[in-house]
Design a protein around this motif. Structure first.
Motif, PDB file in Angstrom:
ATOM      1  N   LYS A 241       0.985  -1.097   0.032  1.00  0.00           N
ATOM      2  CA  LYS A 241      -0.112   0.062   0.075  1.00  0.00           C
ATOM      3  C   LYS A 241       0.805   1.171   0.040  1.00  0.00           C
ATOM      4  CE  LYS A 241      -3.828  -2.330   2.056  1.00  0.00           C
ATOM      5  NZ  LYS A 241      -4.758  -2.240   3.494  1.00  0.00           N
ATOM      6  N   ILE A 242       2.035   1.615  -0.918  1.00  0.00           N
ATOM      7  CA  ILE A 242       2.747   2.476  -1.040  1.00  0.00           C
ATOM      8  C   ILE A 242       2.143   3.365  -1.957  1.00  0.00           C
ATOM      9  CG2 ILE A 242       4.920   3.414  -1.734  1.00  0.00           C
ATOM     10  CD1 ILE A 242       6.305   0.623  -0.665  1.00  0.00           C
ATOM     11  N   ALA A 243       1.978   4.627  -1.655  1.00  0.00           N
ATOM     12  CA  ALA A 243       1.376   5.583  -2.571  1.00  0.00           C
ATOM     13  C   ALA A 243       2.028   5.758  -3.718  1.00  0.00           C
ATOM     14  CB  ALA A 243       0.788   7.020  -1.756  1.00  0.00           C
ATOM     15  N   ASP A 244       1.387   6.064  -4.898  1.00  0.00           N
ATOM     16  CA  ASP A 244       2.103   6.627  -6.229  1.00  0.00           C
ATOM     17  C   ASP A 244       2.754   7.728  -5.943  1.00  0.00           C
ATOM     18  OD1 ASP A 244       1.146   4.261  -7.465  1.00  0.00           O
ATOM     19  OD2 ASP A 244      -0.530   5.316  -8.425  1.00  0.00           O
ATOM     20  N   THR A 245       2.345   8.666  -4.985  1.00  0.00           N
ATOM     21  CA  THR A 245       2.712   9.978  -4.961  1.00  0.00           C
ATOM     22  C   THR A 245       3.902  10.029  -4.360  1.00  0.00           C
ATOM     23  OG1 THR A 245       1.222  10.509  -3.114  1.00  0.00           O
ATOM     24  CG2 THR A 245       0.579  11.420  -4.970  1.00  0.00           C
ATOM     25  N   GLU A 246       4.143   9.326  -3.177  1.00  0.00           N
ATOM     26  CA  GLU A 246       5.367   8.920  -2.434  1.00  0.00           C
ATOM     27  C   GLU A 246       6.494   8.347  -3.349  1.00  0.00           C
ATOM     28  OE1 GLU A 246       6.301   6.991   1.845  1.00  0.00           O
ATOM     29  OE2 GLU A 246       4.598   6.231   1.066  1.00  0.00           O
ATOM     30  N   LEU A 247       6.130   7.056  -3.949  1.00  0.00           N
ATOM     31  CA  LEU A 247       6.850   6.666  -4.841  1.00  0.00           C
ATOM     32  C   LEU A 247       7.739   7.466  -5.861  1.00  0.00           C
ATOM     33  CD1 LEU A 247       8.482   3.676  -5.452  1.00  0.00           C
ATOM     34  CD2 LEU A 247       6.604   3.302  -6.822  1.00  0.00           C
ATOM     35  N   ILE A 248       6.808   8.331  -6.583  1.00  0.00           N
ATOM     36  CA  ILE A 248       7.295   9.275  -7.522  1.00  0.00           C
ATOM     37  C   ILE A 248       8.140  10.282  -6.792  1.00  0.00           C
ATOM     38  CG2 ILE A 248       6.311  11.148  -9.034  1.00  0.00           C
ATOM     39  CD1 ILE A 248       4.005   9.463  -9.705  1.00  0.00           C
ATOM     40  N   HIS A 249       7.848  10.589  -5.774  1.00  0.00           N
ATOM     41  CA  HIS A 249       8.736  11.762  -4.981  1.00  0.00           C
ATOM     42  C   HIS A 249      10.176  11.104  -4.967  1.00  0.00           C
ATOM     43  CE1 HIS A 249      10.075  14.696  -2.160  1.00  0.00           C
ATOM     44  NE2 HIS A 249      10.592  13.703  -1.472  1.00  0.00           N
ATOM     45  N   TRP A 250      10.321   9.959  -4.412  1.00  0.00           N
ATOM     46  CA  TRP A 250      11.605   9.657  -3.980  1.00  0.00           C
ATOM     47  C   TRP A 250      12.345   9.019  -5.213  1.00  0.00           C
ATOM     48  CZ3 TRP A 250      13.794  10.923   0.030  1.00  0.00           C
ATOM     49  CH2 TRP A 250      13.158  11.214   1.377  1.00  0.00           C
TER      50      TRP A 250
END
Length: 351
Positions: A241-250
């Motif tokens: 349940k890792i959010a797309d926004t979080e993954l895109i940021h990093w």
């Protein structure tokens, strides 16, 4: 069709059972990773500290010491796990303690020694004397031993940590098990090298280990243009349940780090050799069996006011030059070659 989907459709093969085991291990580590994260408030304080402020550690000062640890890790032949764990211990300690720059060398070396003892075979762990000599630091064995005790106590003896490397290895195993018939596979050594480059920057200490590792993985998979591997990575993302926004940021920060690291202007710790340039007289002095340093004051144990929500840092050592900055200086000849550990009693003659 990926084998993960086969499992959830009810196909109970041996590979499916292995997949279940890996996913359970992944979930368990994911639920525990927050326990080993440095305090974000402490990291932000370090980032906001000016470079020449002797009252606190700056981001540049921290990053330089982490690069030194990388160089020492390579010199002593320690594993990536030892280096990543040492950085985790260091960041957790610095994020909860108010530390002066002159103390950082002793703290960082103690974290490396603690990590090595936790990870490496006992016969491969360098002695405290050797660590101090090779790192050219200005503290005693007693100082280092006391600091190791302080670091361990402040971290509640939680030495074995869940790090980004933990997830990187799990993701790698999951991807291989799901694409076992591929001729081209992910290069784990390359992924580990990329991770080490990232954690040399304090900004990545704020990333959740699971997210940082997935950022590295997906970026490498996309570079390989492996659609089946990417599907597996997306399944893992949904499972955790890792959010797309979080993954895109990093992923953006990882891409920037890799771009900077690949530039010719970047000084890479993994490409550096720990070589000291010294005079013949100094070399002769280092042949002696004892390493003499001046006595240092007793370690105070006073705490900061509760309003500061910070612990005190013990007075351990004088300020030292960075190992990285000491490489390649002009003098008479090389000392401490890479085969030092194998031939510790055979020093080369200086020219």
């Amino acid at each position: 069709m990926p084998k993960w989907k086969d499992f959830y459709n009810g196909v109970h093969s041996r590979l499916d059972m292995e997949a279940v085991k890996l996913m359970r291990e992944l979930k368990a580590n994911f639920e525990q990773e927050r326990n080993y994260l440095p305090k974000e408030t402490g990291l932000s304080l370090i980032e906001s500290t000016r470079e020449n402020d002797n009252r606190g550690i700056s981001a540049k000062c921290r990053d330089a010491k982490v690069e030194d640890l990388w160089s020492l890790t390579s010199f002593f032949g320690y594993s990536t796990k030892t280096f990543v764990l040492a950085v985790n211990l260091l960041d957790r300690f610095l994020a909860m303690m108010k530390v002066q720059p002159k103390h950082l060398a002793c703290i960082s070396i103690s974290c490396l020694h603690i990590a090595a003892k936790a990870v490496e075979e006992e016969c491969n762990v360098s002695s405290t004397n050797e660590l101090i000599r090779i790192s050219q630091c200005k503290f005693t064995v007693s100082d280092l031993t006391r600091m190791e005790k302080i670091v361990s106590e402040k971290l509640n003896f939680q030495i074995q940590a869940i790090t980004a490397l933990t997830f990187l290895h799990l993701y790698h195993r999951i991807t291989l098990s799901d694409t076992s018939d591929r001729k081209e596979t992910l290069n784990l050594d390359k992924l580990e090298a990329q991770l080490k480059a990232c954690i040399c920057r304090i900004a990545f200490s704020k990333a959740k280990p699971s997210v940082l590792a997935l950022s590295l993985l997906t970026q490498e998979i996309e570079a390989m243009q492996a659609a089946d591997m990417l599907e597996t990575a997306h399944h893992v993302q949904r499972h955790l349940k890792i959010a797309d926004t979080e993954l895109i940021h990093w992923r953006g920060l990882v891409a920037k780090c890799m771009s900077d690291y690949s530039s010719p202007e970047c000084s890479k710790p993994d490409n550096k050799k720990l070589v000291w340039i010294v005079s013949r007289r100094t070399a002769q002095g280092l042949h002696t069996s004892h390493y003499s340093v001046p006595d240092l004051p007793t370690i105070p144990e006073d705490c900061w006011d509760e309003s500061e929500s910070e612990d005190s840092c013990e007075d351990m050592s004088s300020g030292e030059e960075s190992l990285s900055s000491s490489l390649g200086s002009d003098a008479e000849g090389p000392y401490f070659p890479l085969h030092f550990r194998c031939q510790s009693n055979k020093y080369p003659q200086t020219s």
